[in-house]
Write a protein that holds these residues in place. Structure first.
Motif, PDB file in Angstrom:
ATOM      1  N   TYR A 338      36.527 -21.471 -71.107  1.00  0.00           N
ATOM      2  CA  TYR A 338      35.341 -22.285 -70.816  1.00  0.00           C
ATOM      3  C   TYR A 338      34.835 -22.971 -72.081  1.00  0.00           C
ATOM      4  CZ  TYR A 338      30.854 -23.761 -68.991  1.00  0.00           C
ATOM      5  OH  TYR A 338      29.780 -24.523 -68.601  1.00  0.00           O
ATOM      6  N   ASP A 339      34.816 -22.242 -73.197  1.00  0.00           N
ATOM      7  CA  ASP A 339      34.354 -22.853 -74.444  1.00  0.00           C
ATOM      8  C   ASP A 339      35.304 -23.937 -74.930  1.00  0.00           C
ATOM      9  OD1 ASP A 339      31.943 -21.554 -74.884  1.00  0.00           O
ATOM     10  OD2 ASP A 339      32.890 -19.811 -75.803  1.00  0.00           O
ATOM     11  N   THR A 340      36.575 -23.839 -74.545  1.00  0.00           N
ATOM     12  CA  THR A 340      37.555 -24.845 -74.939  1.00  0.00           C
ATOM     13  C   THR A 340      37.504 -26.062 -74.023  1.00  0.00           C
ATOM     14  OG1 THR A 340      39.020 -23.103 -75.774  1.00  0.00           O
ATOM     15  CG2 THR A 340      40.014 -25.248 -75.354  1.00  0.00           C
ATOM     16  N   ALA A 341      37.331 -25.803 -72.722  1.00  0.00           N
ATOM     17  CA  ALA A 341      37.373 -26.897 -71.744  1.00  0.00           C
ATOM     18  C   ALA A 341      36.049 -27.648 -71.630  1.00  0.00           C
ATOM     19  CB  ALA A 341      37.768 -26.346 -70.377  1.00  0.00           C
ATOM     20  N   PHE A 342      34.946 -26.990 -71.928  1.00  0.00           N
ATOM     21  CA  PHE A 342      33.626 -27.604 -71.766  1.00  0.00           C
ATOM     22  C   PHE A 342      32.840 -27.442 -73.070  1.00  0.00           C
ATOM     23  CE2 PHE A 342      35.069 -26.243 -67.592  1.00  0.00           C
ATOM     24  CZ  PHE A 342      34.952 -27.407 -66.859  1.00  0.00           C
ATOM     25  N   LEU A 343      33.089 -28.371 -73.980  1.00  0.00           N
ATOM     26  CA  LEU A 343      32.435 -28.296 -75.279  1.00  0.00           C
ATOM     27  C   LEU A 343      30.931 -28.443 -75.125  1.00  0.00           C
ATOM     28  CD1 LEU A 343      34.842 -30.541 -77.384  1.00  0.00           C
ATOM     29  CD2 LEU A 343      34.729 -28.040 -77.349  1.00  0.00           C
ATOM     30  N   PRO A 344      30.151 -27.636 -75.825  1.00  0.00           N
ATOM     31  CA  PRO A 344      28.691 -27.752 -75.723  1.00  0.00           C
ATOM     32  C   PRO A 344      28.202 -29.011 -76.434  1.00  0.00           C
ATOM     33  CG  PRO A 344      29.273 -26.159 -77.411  1.00  0.00           C
ATOM     34  CD  PRO A 344      30.565 -26.561 -76.742  1.00  0.00           C
ATOM     35  N   SER A 345      27.021 -29.482 -76.021  1.00  0.00           N
ATOM     36  CA  SER A 345      26.460 -30.663 -76.678  1.00  0.00           C
ATOM     37  C   SER A 345      26.080 -30.360 -78.113  1.00  0.00           C
ATOM     38  CB  SER A 345      25.244 -31.165 -75.901  1.00  0.00           C
ATOM     39  OG  SER A 345      24.274 -30.132 -75.784  1.00  0.00           O
ATOM     40  N   LYS A 346      25.763 -29.093 -78.390  1.00  0.00           N
ATOM     41  CA  LYS A 346      25.542 -28.663 -79.771  1.00  0.00           C
ATOM     42  C   LYS A 346      25.858 -27.170 -79.861  1.00  0.00           C
ATOM     43  CE  LYS A 346      20.625 -27.503 -79.325  1.00  0.00           C
ATOM     44  NZ  LYS A 346      19.287 -27.661 -79.927  1.00  0.00           N
ATOM     45  N   GLU A 347      26.403 -26.772 -80.993  1.00  0.00           N
ATOM     46  CA  GLU A 347      26.731 -25.365 -81.214  1.00  0.00           C
ATOM     47  C   GLU A 347      25.637 -24.692 -82.034  1.00  0.00           C
ATOM     48  OE1 GLU A 347      30.600 -24.840 -82.861  1.00  0.00           O
ATOM     49  OE2 GLU A 347      31.640 -25.399 -81.016  1.00  0.00           O
TER      50      GLU A 347
END
Length: 702
Positions: A338-347
């Protein structure tokens, strides 16, 4: 006597609806015990039995009654010298021999009349029933009084038979089964003694454990199997000496091993299918406990910095434990994907994951839906039983449900679609495509990478992320924005979280450094993965808070291992309270119970060390002295564990406009309703309704 109800007593053990048939069974045990005792030759036995001869302990009820009566002090027979004769005559003048002349007369003091007995005047049989229920509800999590009574009825008031039935219905693993040396058993026995108002508290506890090495000898040599034996004065004296000077407990002293023989009693009609109506809810709590263990293992396998800086988001949003691998591997794979396929708008990084409860509860929903989708004929209860027996392996559970006649391939399409929907996956379509199609090409490589049980290195996490990158992740533009009011509220939530995180992290750091100084070693503090700040009494007037916080956290001494710790610390900044910090021996929440954490629905693994004084909370519940009861703990646990819709306040930090459009719509709508002039809005709705229309938003407001 059947059907008679009794009232009064503590809220958890004497709830006002006690059916007479339970007491009738217990009265039968007392009749057998009286028939076995030489009351005429030893008059003091009668008052001791009436005073302290409760029927619960580690043996069968009749043996427990006799042993508990003898544990108070050693009785002396009539005769054997002038002094003994004089003592006997003295006892006669106080009424002891009068009580022992007739067994029916003694039995009449055990079988109460039709009027309810007040707490201070309850018979030893009534107190025994209170103690039996108190032991079961104090030992087993999620067990309501009504269910405890059901099991006791099936077991004919035999405590360990009832324990065995509950363990069977809850699919307890071997390591989770009752061990008399465990802190949980000792606490439950204390609660039972307190509820039963045992006159010699210490003597009762010592007698229970002293009986254990002698149970087999006493039940097979001294007492006959059918209870028709009459003990002699010499037998009583011998038993008294054995209880007064017991040998040390051995590992082979396991009273549960003797329970199987008592199942042959034709009067015990227990059956695996004959379970209480509420057991499904209790079983869900047990399943949640088991799921929590897997999540703790999964957390321990992430490199702590990687988890704290990035993968905490994927873990809480989509790190479900269902998939084609074992549960721990599924959590890791689903998180990284999920973290690879759906990058967050900010980390952003975190030190504290306040609770895993939300993702755990949704995982349970997904597991159950998976099994029932592949085997539609089975009930929710049966699906949970198969999941427990298969250690949460959904495909194994399906094969069990179909009696081994299906292939793993049968666990694919429908099962994963149902699981993703039931678990409220943030992107169920993408997940199903990933697990049902894309993952197949790298499944063996991923399984090989995760095969070992050590902490993964940052390089291994990068390799896993590369294996799961089936399409390039694109940065998306938000499709909907938070309103000004909603953004303000969520900003306030996030600021509160950061303030609380800083406080908890600082307290845990101090506790860990204190432990290091005591042990002469060094640990690197990892992620804090469970926090309950509502422990102890409430303090303050305007700003209400509690005395203490309980927390679990991971810490490591080298790159290959991580240790789970427990800490208790004061919620005051300037408190002189010395924090408690201990590594815990396992990942199970069952070994030591904490009424405060269970009441808040927070799964914290507690230490066994005796210096943790708040382990006595259940004894206060048994006395009716706590501000909540076992019934309230069970009720809250049921409510909290089923709370999967929406989002927890402390999870608002993960609200992402690029991926959570539907949730943002819900937040905006809720904030707009909170800011409405409700009186004016209700007048508007009523006027519209009076004109023959019923606006859609009315149902939302109501």
């Amino acid at each position: 006597m059947a059907g008679r109800r009794r009232r009064g007593g503590s809220p958890d053990t004497w709830d006002g609806t006690w059916e007479g048939e339970f007491l009738d069974t217990i009265h039968g045990h007392y009749k057998d015990a009286l028939d076995a005792l030489p009351l005429e030759a030893m008059p003091p036995l009668a008052p001791r039995l009436l005073d302290a001869g409760v029927c619960f302990g580690f043996a069968d009820p009749v043996t427990n009654i006799i042993a508990n009566a003898l544990s108070s002090r050693e009785p002396e027979p009539n005769g054997g010298g002038t002094k003994k004769r004089k003592r006997t005559r003295k006892l006669e003048t106080t009424g002891a021999s009068v009580e022992a002349r007739s067994r029916e007369e003694v039995l009449s003091k055990i079988v109460a009349g039709d009027r309810p007995s007040p707490p201070e005047a309850r018979t030893v049989a009534e107190r025994s029933l209170e103690g039996l229920v108190s032991f079961l509800t104090s030992y087993f999590r999620y067990l309501p009084t009504l269910d405890a009574l059901h099991y006791l009825g099936l077991a004919r008031a035999d405590l360990l038979v009832a324990v065995s039935l509950i363990q069977k219905d809850r699919c307890c693993r071997r390591r989770d089964q009752l061990r008399i040396r465990s802190p949980a058993v000792k606490t439950a026995l204390k609660c039972a003694a307190v509820s039963a108002r045992q006159p010699n508290f210490d003597g009762f506890l010592a007698g229970c454990f002293a009986l254990v090495p002698q149970i087999k000898m006493i039940t097979t040599q001294t007492l006959s199997a059918d209870g028709s034996c009459r003990l002699t004065v010499q037998d009583i004296s011998h038993l008294s000496r054995l209880l007064a000077d017991p040998p040390k407990l051995k590992r082979s002293d396991k009273p549960m091993n003797l329970v199987a023989k008592r199942f042959h009693d034709p009067r015990i009609t227990a059956s695996g299918e004959d379970v209480p109506g509420q057991l499904t809810e209790s079983l869900r709590g047990v399943l949640m406990d088991r799921v929590h263990e897997h999540y703790l293992k999964a957390v321990s396998r992430f490199p702590m910095k990687d988890l704290q800086t990035r993968h905490h988001r994927g873990l809480l949003k989509a790190g479900f434990c269902f998939g084609p691998f074992d549960p721990v591997s599924n959590i890791i794979v689903n998180t990284v994907w999920y973290d690879t396929a759906f990058l967050p708008s900010k980390e952003f990084g975190v030190d504290v994951i306040c609770t895993l409860r939300h993702v755990e509860s949704r995982s349970v929903n997904g597991l159950i839906a998976f099994v029932r989708s592949c085997s539609p004929a089975i009930s929710e209860h049966k699906a949970m039983v198969y999941l427990l027996k298969s250690n949460l392996d959904a495909c194994k559970a399906v094969r069990m449900a179909k009696s081994g006649e299906c292939d793993v391939a049968d666990c694919d399409d429908n099962g994963y679609k149902a699981a993703a929907k039931a678990a409220s996956h943030p992107n169920p379509e993408a997940y199903c495509e990933f697990v049902m199609q894309s993952l197949a090409s790298v499944r063996s490589t991923v399984r090989s990478l995760l095969r070992a049980s050590h902490m993964l290195s940052p390089g291994e996490i990068l390799r896993l992320s590369a294996l799961l990158s089936f399409s390039s992740a694109e940065a998306l533009e938000p499709t909907i924005q938070l309103t000004k009011d909603a953004l303000k509220r969520i900003t306030n939530y996030n600021e509160d979280f950061l303030t609380e995180q800083s406080f908890v992290h600082g307290k845990v750091e101090v506790a860990l450094r204190s432990y290091e100084q005591y042990k002469g070693c060094h640990y690197d503090l990892g992620v804090i993965c469970g926090v309950n700040d509502c422990v102890g009494k409430e303090t303050g007037i305007f700003d209400t808070k509690f005395q203490y916080t309980h927390a679990n956290f991971w810490a490591s001494q080298d790159k290959g291992t991580a240790t789970l710790f427990f800490s208790e610390f004061s919620n005051d900044e300037d408190s002189n309270y010395e924090p408690i910090c201990y590594p815990v021996s396992g990942l199970s929440t069952q070994e030591v119970r904490c009424c405060y954490c269970e009441y808040q629905g927070v799964r914290i693994v507690h230490p066994i060390e005796k210096c943790w004084e708040r382990a006595s909370g259940f004894e206060r519940i048994a006395c009716g002295e706590h501000n909540f009861t076992n019934a309230e703990i069970v009720s809250r646990a049921k409510l909290i564990d089923n709370q999967v819709m929406g989002i927890f306040v402390k999870d608002y930090i993960y609200l992402d406009p690029t991926h959570d459009a539907k949730l943002i719509q819900t937040v905006n709508r809720a904030e707009s309703v909170m800011n409405l002039d409700l009186d004016a809005e209700m007048r508007r709705i009523k006027s519209v309704a009076a004109a023959g229309h019923y606006p859609q938003e009315a149902s939302f407001l109501i």
